[in-house]
Design an enzyme around this catalytic site. Structure first.
Site, short mmCIF file in Angstrom:
data_model
loop_
_atom_site.label_atom_id
_atom_site.label_comp_id
_atom_site.label_asym_id
_atom_site.label_seq_id
_atom_site.Cartn_x
_atom_site.Cartn_y
_atom_site.Cartn_z
N PHE A 468 0.80 -1.23 0.00
CA PHE A 468 0.00 0.00 0.00
C PHE A 468 0.84 1.28 0.00
O PHE A 468 0.62 2.17 0.80
CB PHE A 468 -0.98 0.00 1.17
CG PHE A 468 -1.68 -1.31 1.39
CD1 PHE A 468 -2.29 -1.96 0.32
CD2 PHE A 468 -1.70 -1.91 2.63
CE1 PHE A 468 -2.93 -3.19 0.51
CE2 PHE A 468 -2.33 -3.13 2.83
CZ PHE A 468 -2.95 -3.77 1.78
N HIS A 469 1.77 1.37 -0.96
CA HIS A 469 2.62 2.55 -1.10
C HIS A 469 2.61 3.08 -2.53
O HIS A 469 3.68 3.31 -3.12
CB HIS A 469 4.06 2.23 -0.68
CG HIS A 469 4.23 1.78 0.72
ND1 HIS A 469 5.30 1.01 1.15
CD2 HIS A 469 3.47 1.99 1.82
CE1 HIS A 469 5.19 0.77 2.44
NE2 HIS A 469 4.08 1.35 2.87
N PRO A 470 1.46 3.33 -3.14
CA PRO A 470 1.46 3.81 -4.52
C PRO A 470 1.99 5.25 -4.62
O PRO A 470 1.64 6.10 -3.81
CB PRO A 470 -0.02 3.75 -4.92
CG PRO A 470 -0.76 3.90 -3.63
CD PRO A 470 0.09 3.20 -2.60
#
Length: 530
Positions: A468-470
């Site tokens: 969850f690091h876009p």
């Protein structure tokens, strides 16, 4: 509500709350902050382990998915992001990591002067209220409190010991002189309560007369006129509203939301926009490109009974005791982050700096998503820090209520596939050391029957997912594909900036929330100095 402001900020997330605080500090600035979600009243937002309750909540989460990923057996990968005051800082795993010095120096070498490590460090310090105290690497007195995990856990202690036995150093501060080694992570909490940017930056200034915050307002587009941003249009209570921005519109909707809003506003690839009958306001083909994310491969271990959070939270009595511990002392299982510890490792002697992260979670969920396993389990996530794979975000309709198409292309390069296997093997090596053998009964996933590189890669493809690091979809730069310049102004459009994780040219080596906050601090300083 007024209709004219100096600054209109789109998105009250990790960056937007920072900007609302800093820009409204000057009383002459009339600031409007627009958020699609609502207030952060949900108690699970403020309890650290409560993030697990928020992943499937329509009230606080956009609940995005990628399209079928061709290199992951055509699986659609979950992409949660905050739809609430505080944005993703209200629902994330609370781990505070800044990345490596070289990440930012690389940004500068790409043509973004003023974005090297020495340039950004003052903004990390400005934001921080560090429990360890003031130092050359840490600040105190800033809005964002950062502290240690309140309890120590035998599993994490054993991991650190085993990593040292494998030849890696111990590291008690991943955000100081060097990142390499094993240790405990720090958390964005204050005395056991989540410190979202809403809590740290926005709520203390909500009574300022020159700051207005509107929630449950879905931005449909930036209003432009002859190459200038002049305002914002949004839906509120079933009605279309328009507000004007006399100085700037600042888009802070994140790596998914910001390119979507720009494209809906006619800013992006002309071919995409014309196919959807959207008038082209600015030809910027790079909008929505360069999407990057950290992909994790997952190992699950059965631990000695009683060492895992599974043991504390899978029974009513365990939940009751854990709840009392948290209410009385802000300690226990409810006070931990998604990953309480782990480390950063070089995967070879010829690798100059850490290229792999391992995150140790004190729980496991192998069968039903969100439901703890019935055994005493913990999870080790292995994460390639600087993946080569690139994806896209693109709207599929001119209707702003239809989610964009997210294509991550995880594991689309040979290097990324190789790193997925290397990461699993590196964690397995640490798990065989005496320190961890003392707490592990067996490996559940991928399991000892998975021995070959092909078997391990299959496991990574079938069971892995996003951490969850876009970032990167409104990339900063000076070339033709860049979306914003080094001042974060949208190229070819006056009075419009993007300030969030989407402007990162490349992923940093670690969790991205701290860096997003620092970017917003620097942007606020630039705007005020202008």
């Amino acid at each position: 509500m007024k209709n004219r402001f100096d600054f209109v900020i789109v998105g009250a997330g990790s960056a937007g709350c920072v900007l609302a605080n800093r820009l409204s500090h000057e009383q002459r600035n009339r600031v409007l902050l627009i958020e699609a979600g609502g207030s952060d009243w949900n108690p699970w937002i403020h309890i650290p382990l409560g993030f697990g309750k928020l992943f499937n909540s329509k009230r606080e989460n956009w609940l995005d998915y990628t399209v079928a990923e061709p290199f992951l057996e055509n699986r659609k990968i979950f992409q949660p992001r905050g739809k609430v005051i505080g944005g993703s800082s209200s629902i994330n795993g609370l781990v505070y990591v800044r990345g490596q010095r070289e990440d930012y120096d690389h940004w500068e070498r790409l043509g973004n002067s003023g974005w090297g490590y020495t340039d950004l460090l003052p903004y990390f310090l400005m934001a921080e209220d560090q429990a360890h105290g003031l130092s050359s690497f840490h600040g105190t007195g800033g809005p964002l409190h950062v502290e240690d995990v309140p309890d120590r856990y035998q599993i994490c202690d054993s991991f650190i010991e085993a990593a040292q036995q494998a030849g890696y150093p111990r590291n008690d501060d991943f955000n100081s002189a060097g990142q390499e080694g094993a240790g405990y992570f720090q958390m964005t909490t204050k005395r056991g309560v989540r410190q979202s940017t809403a809590k740290a930056y926005l709520k203390p200034v909500m009574k300022r007369r020159n700051l207005e915050v509107v929630t449950h307002a879905h931005v449909t587009r930036v209003v432009t006129d002859k190459g200038r941003a002049v305002g914002v249009e949004f839906l509120s209570n079933g009605h279309v509203r328009k507000v004007s921005a006399e100085r700037e519109v600042i888009v802070c909707a994140g790596a998914i939301g910001s390119p979507q809003i720009l494209q809906l506003s006619g800013i992006g690839s002309p071919d995409l926009l014309r196919n959807l009958d959207i008038p082209v306001a600015a030809s910027l083909p790079g909008v929505g490109r360069n999407l990057q994310d950290h992909y994790r491969s997952m190992l699950v271990f059965r631990a000695i009974q009683g060492l895992s959070v599974n043991d504390s939270l899978r029974t009513f009595s365990g939940k009751f005791v854990s709840g009392i511990r948290y209410l009385v002392g802000r300690r226990g299982p409810l006070a931990i982050s998604a990953g309480i510890g782990g480390g950063f490792f070089r995967t070879g002697s010829d690798v100059g700096r850490p290229d792999l992260q391992i995150s140790i979670s004190m729980f496991s969920t192998t069968e039903v998503p969100g439901r703890l396993d019935k055994f005493s389990g913990f999870t080790a996530s292995t994460i390639q820090l600087r993946p080569e794979s690139r994806g896209t975000v693109s709207i599929k309709s001119a209707n702003p209520l239809i989610p964009p198409v997210i294509q991550m292309n995880y594991l689309s390069t040979p290097k990324d596939r190789e790193m997925a296997v290397i990461g699993i093997r590196l964690m397995r090596d640490i798990a065989t050391r005496p320190g961890m053998r003392a707490v592990i009964e067996e490996e559940i996933l991928p399991g000892q029957s998975a021995l070959t590189d092909a078997q391990l890669l299959s496991h990574a493809k079938e069971r892995g997912g996003s951490i969850f690091h876009p970032v990167g979809t409104c990339r900063m730069g000076s070339d033709d594909d860049a979306v914003v310049d080094r001042n974060l102004r949208v190229r070819g459009m006056e009075k419009l900036r993007v300030v969030d994780a989407s402007v990162m040219p490349t992923l940093i080596s670690g969790n991205t929330n701290a860096t997003t906050i620092a970017i917003a601090e620097k942007a606020a300083s630039m705007i005020l100095n202008e």
